[in-house]
Each structure stands twice: as structure tokens, then as C-alpha cells.
Design an enzyme around this catalytic site. Structure first.
Site, mmCIF file in Angstrom:
data_model
loop_
_atom_site.group_PDB
_atom_site.id
_atom_site.type_symbol
_atom_site.label_atom_id
_atom_site.label_comp_id
_atom_site.label_asym_id
_atom_site.label_seq_id
_atom_site.Cartn_x
_atom_site.Cartn_y
_atom_site.Cartn_z
ATOM 1 N N GLY A 102 2.636 -73.857 11.224
ATOM 2 C CA GLY A 102 3.673 -74.819 10.896
ATOM 3 C C GLY A 102 4.994 -74.394 11.492
ATOM 4 N N SER A 103 6.072 -74.665 10.782
ATOM 5 C CA SER A 103 7.414 -74.376 11.289
ATOM 6 C C SER A 103 7.580 -72.904 11.654
ATOM 7 C CB SER A 103 8.453 -74.779 10.229
ATOM 8 O OG SER A 103 9.750 -74.416 10.644
ATOM 9 N N GLN A 104 7.310 -72.008 10.708
ATOM 10 C CA GLN A 104 7.443 -70.583 11.007
ATOM 11 C C GLN A 104 6.266 -70.066 11.836
ATOM 12 O OE1 GLN A 104 9.878 -68.388 10.496
ATOM 13 N NE2 GLN A 104 11.235 -69.784 9.408
ATOM 14 N N SER A 143 -8.348 -77.842 11.023
ATOM 15 C CA SER A 143 -6.890 -77.956 11.018
ATOM 16 C C SER A 143 -6.400 -78.811 12.181
ATOM 17 C CB SER A 143 -6.255 -76.562 11.117
ATOM 18 O OG SER A 143 -4.871 -76.667 11.338
ATOM 19 N N HIS A 150 8.094 -64.673 2.871
ATOM 20 C CA HIS A 150 8.741 -65.018 1.600
ATOM 21 C C HIS A 150 8.010 -64.236 0.524
ATOM 22 C CE1 HIS A 150 10.774 -67.106 -1.535
ATOM 23 N NE2 HIS A 150 9.811 -67.975 -1.827
ATOM 24 N N GLY A 175 11.818 -72.460 11.538
ATOM 25 C CA GLY A 175 11.017 -71.994 12.650
ATOM 26 C C GLY A 175 11.456 -72.501 14.006
ATOM 27 N N GLU A 194 18.007 -72.463 -3.058
ATOM 28 C CA GLU A 194 17.378 -73.769 -2.832
ATOM 29 C C GLU A 194 17.644 -74.729 -3.987
ATOM 30 O OE1 GLU A 194 13.514 -72.005 -0.352
ATOM 31 O OE2 GLU A 194 13.334 -72.550 -2.462
ATOM 32 N N GLU A 247 31.199 -91.267 3.433
ATOM 33 C CA GLU A 247 32.062 -90.306 2.747
ATOM 34 C C GLU A 247 31.275 -89.216 2.027
ATOM 35 O OE1 GLU A 247 35.223 -89.868 3.012
ATOM 36 O OE2 GLU A 247 35.350 -91.580 4.366
ATOM 37 N N GLU A 275 29.502 -87.116 6.340
ATOM 38 C CA GLU A 275 30.532 -86.141 6.683
ATOM 39 C C GLU A 275 30.266 -84.745 6.120
ATOM 40 O OE1 GLU A 275 34.623 -87.296 6.564
ATOM 41 O OE2 GLU A 275 34.153 -89.416 6.849
#
Length: 342
Positions: free
Chosen positions: A26-28, A51, A108, A134, A195, A227, A231
Site C-alpha cells: 500500500g502507501s508505505q 491481492s 507503527h 508513503g 490523529e 473560509e 484556506e
């Protein structure tokens, strides 16, 4: 002050002869695997049967094996799977394939901190946690930079677990930016707190409440969106680059006076007391127990909360406005792609 390590402090020889298995793509996972490969490390990717990530990993030039086969072949296993899946994968595929001298790594500390996984005493257990997503770990590496990393050791069977963790961090580019010492407890508890209270839970609730307040007062939803959400990036970027004081220097005096005199009326002592309660729930393991039970029970409440937020007016208005600003998402992955797979 934390110890900070750089390239000169890392001895790549500790990982040079290792066979590394990266579990997950995945991301990492994709970032670790590709960075390790380009650093000359013998790496393979372990994925569950069927997968959807297999083709992507193979097209990137990586060897892909089943999770069990990757663990059997490797002597350093980096677990980059969702927190709630790690225990089952550990019991089924990792534990049966551990041998004396192996190293078990995490990005983690959740499963070690909350004792979901208890490795045998003859295995090194360490953490290498990049402090960035990642795609950033990968991009900065290809550009010659890196993302800061945290390292920690939960079990030092070999006597060189920290050296190995630092070498791993070096191989994914972390020492180019700086590697900090921590513990599994500190990383897990501060990460969950950040988080829940600031980065995700606190910020999203603050943005939604601000949006709702303006809309309920009769202002256009589009004005409220700009707003209260759009921003936010401008302010966060200033804080990221210059700190809070630097951000305040860059905004108008009117904005700064409003910040200094009204912010504490929103984030009151009662809000801070609630933050303390959330930290207590993290430290006691109450949150971990709740999240594990929710996941093992089918995630019904989680999905209901997800769906309710997807249907919030700020999402509908934001989608329309972002469609008028194609430069925002130019070259970016979709939400589904960015979330990665296994």
C-alpha cells in the site's frame, strides 16, 4: 532532547546481507520496497493470495511471493499491513516462519504496544516509522532527499537491533532528513493522540462545526467552505514552514489579533480536559480494545459514521468547488488509489 541520526551515523553493513520481506504494498509498502531495492537491498514483497497489488509490484520490478513464502525466505520482516490485520497474519504466516536471528520490524507500534503480537525472545523487534505518507517517502527518495523517521527497539536479541533499524532507515532515505530515537509506547500513544485530537478528529470536527455555524447563520455554503476548509492549507503550510509564530507574522494584524484573543474561547480548558480523557483512553488500551472489537465485529458503526460524513453538506459543496479548480488535483492520485492496498 531526542537523539537525531544522519547518514554518517548509519552503518549500511547491518542490512547489506539481509533478505528483507516487505509485507503489504500500500502507501508505505510500495515506498519501502522500492527504496530498499534501489539502495541495493535484497527485497521481496509478501502479499496474500489474490491481492490486487501483485501486478503493480511486479510491474515495478519487484519479486512477489505469498506472505508465508516471503517470511520463510527472509530474515528481516517489515510488517506494513493495516493494524487490525497484523495479528492474524502474524499467527498464520509470520510466527511459523521465524528462526533464530530473524528481525521483525514495524512502522507503527500498535500491535506490540497493545500486546496483540508477542514475538519470541530470540527475535529482534524494532520499528522504523517514516513521519510522512508513503508517496512522500518514495518521491523524496527519488529526488535525493528523504522523510524523517522514528526508530525504536522493543526487543534486542542480537545486541544490534538499533544498528539494524538505523541501517533500514538509511536504506529508505530517512537518514537524509534525520532519524529520531523513540519507544514503541511513545510512538504509538502520541501517534494515536495526534490523529484523534488534532490532525484528523480535532481538525475535521473544527472545520465542520465552523462551516455549519456560518451556513446556519445564513451565509452561502460556498463562502463557508472557502473560509473554513479551503484556506486551512494556506495556514498549515505557513506553520509547517515557519512555526506558529512565523504564520502569525505572515498574516494580517487583524487576523493575528483575532487568533490571539478568540482561539482560546474555542479551545477552552474543557476541550483540553477532553483531550486528556482521550489520551487516558489511549494509554489504558481502551481505544485499542474498542477499535479491535469494532473491526472484528464487522465495522458496522465505523461504516455508518463514514457514510454520514460523506453525506455532509461540506462534501457536496467542496466537490463542486474543487471541480472548478482542476489545478488542486492535477497529478495527484485519487482517494482510492492513494489509500493503497495490501
Amino acid at each position: 532532547m531526542a537523539n537525531v541520526y544522519y547518514e554518517k551515523d548509519a552503518d549500511r553493513s547491518y542490512i547489506a546481507d539481509r533478505k528483507v520481506a516487505v509485507l503489504g504494498y500500500g502507501s508505505q509498502g510500495h515506498a519501502h520496497a522500492l527504496n530498499l531495492k534501489e539502495s541495493g537491498i535484497d527485497v521481496r514483497v509478501g502479499l496474500r493470495e489474490g491481492s490486487s497489488s501483485k501486478a503493480k509490484a511486479e510491474s515495478a520490478g519487484l519479486r512477489v511471493l505469498s506472505t508465508a513464502d516471503a517470511c520463510a525466505e527472509a530474515d528481516l520482516i517489515m510488517v506494513l499491513l493495516p493494524d487490525t490485520e497484523q495479528r492474524d497474519v502474524y499467527e498464520a504466516d509470520i510466527a511459523p516462519n521465524l528462526t533464530n536471528g530473524d528481525a521483525l520490524f514495524f512502522a507503527h507500534g500498535f500491535n506490540i504496544r497493545f500486546e496483540q503480537i508477542t514475538p519470541p525472545e530470540w527475535v529482534d523487534v524494532a520499528m522504523v516509522a517514516p513521519k510522512g505518507p508513503g508517496h512522500l517517502v518514495r518521491r523524496t527518495y527519488t529526488e535525493g532527499g528523504g522523510v524523517p523517521c522514528l526508530i525504536a527497539v522493543a526487543q534486542d536479541a542480537s545486541g544490534h537491533a538499533r544498528d539494524l533499524a538505523l541501517a533500514y532507515a538509511d536504506a529508505i532515505g530517512g537518514t537524509r532528513a534525520g532519524v529520531l530515537d523513540t519507544t514503541f509506547e511513545e510512538e504509538t500513544e502520541t501517534d494515536l493522540f495526534g490523529e484523534q485530537v488534532v490532525l484528523c478528529g480535532g481538525l475535521t470536527s473544527l472545520v465542520q462545526a465552523g462551516f455549519e455555524t456560518l451556513v446556519e447563520a445564513g451565509y452561502q455554503p460556498e463562502s463557508a467552505y472557502f473560509e473554513c476548509l479551503h484556506e486551512v492549507k494556506l495556514i498549515v503550510d505557513l506553520m509547517y514552514e515557519q512555526g506558529i509564530a512565523g504564520m502569525r507574522y505572515s498574516i494580517s494584524d487583524t487576523a493575528e489579533y483575532g487568533d490571539l484573543t478568540r482561539g482560546s474561547r474555542v479551545i477552552t480548558p474543557a476541550v483540553k480536559a477532553e483531550m486528556r480523557k482521550i489520551l487516558d483512553e489511549i494509554q489504558s488500551g481502551k481505544f485499542a480494545e474498542e477499535w479491535i472489537a469494532e473491526s472484528r465485529g464487522g465495522r458496522r458503526r465505523f461504516e455508518e459514521l463514514r457514510q454520514a460524513d460523506r453525506e455532509h453538506q461540506i462534501e457536496q459543496v467542496g466537490g463542486e468547488l474543487r471541480g472548478m479548480m482542476p489545478w488542486i488535483s492535477a497529478g495527484k492520485q485519487s482517494v482510492q488509489d492513494a489509500s493503497g492496498g495490501d
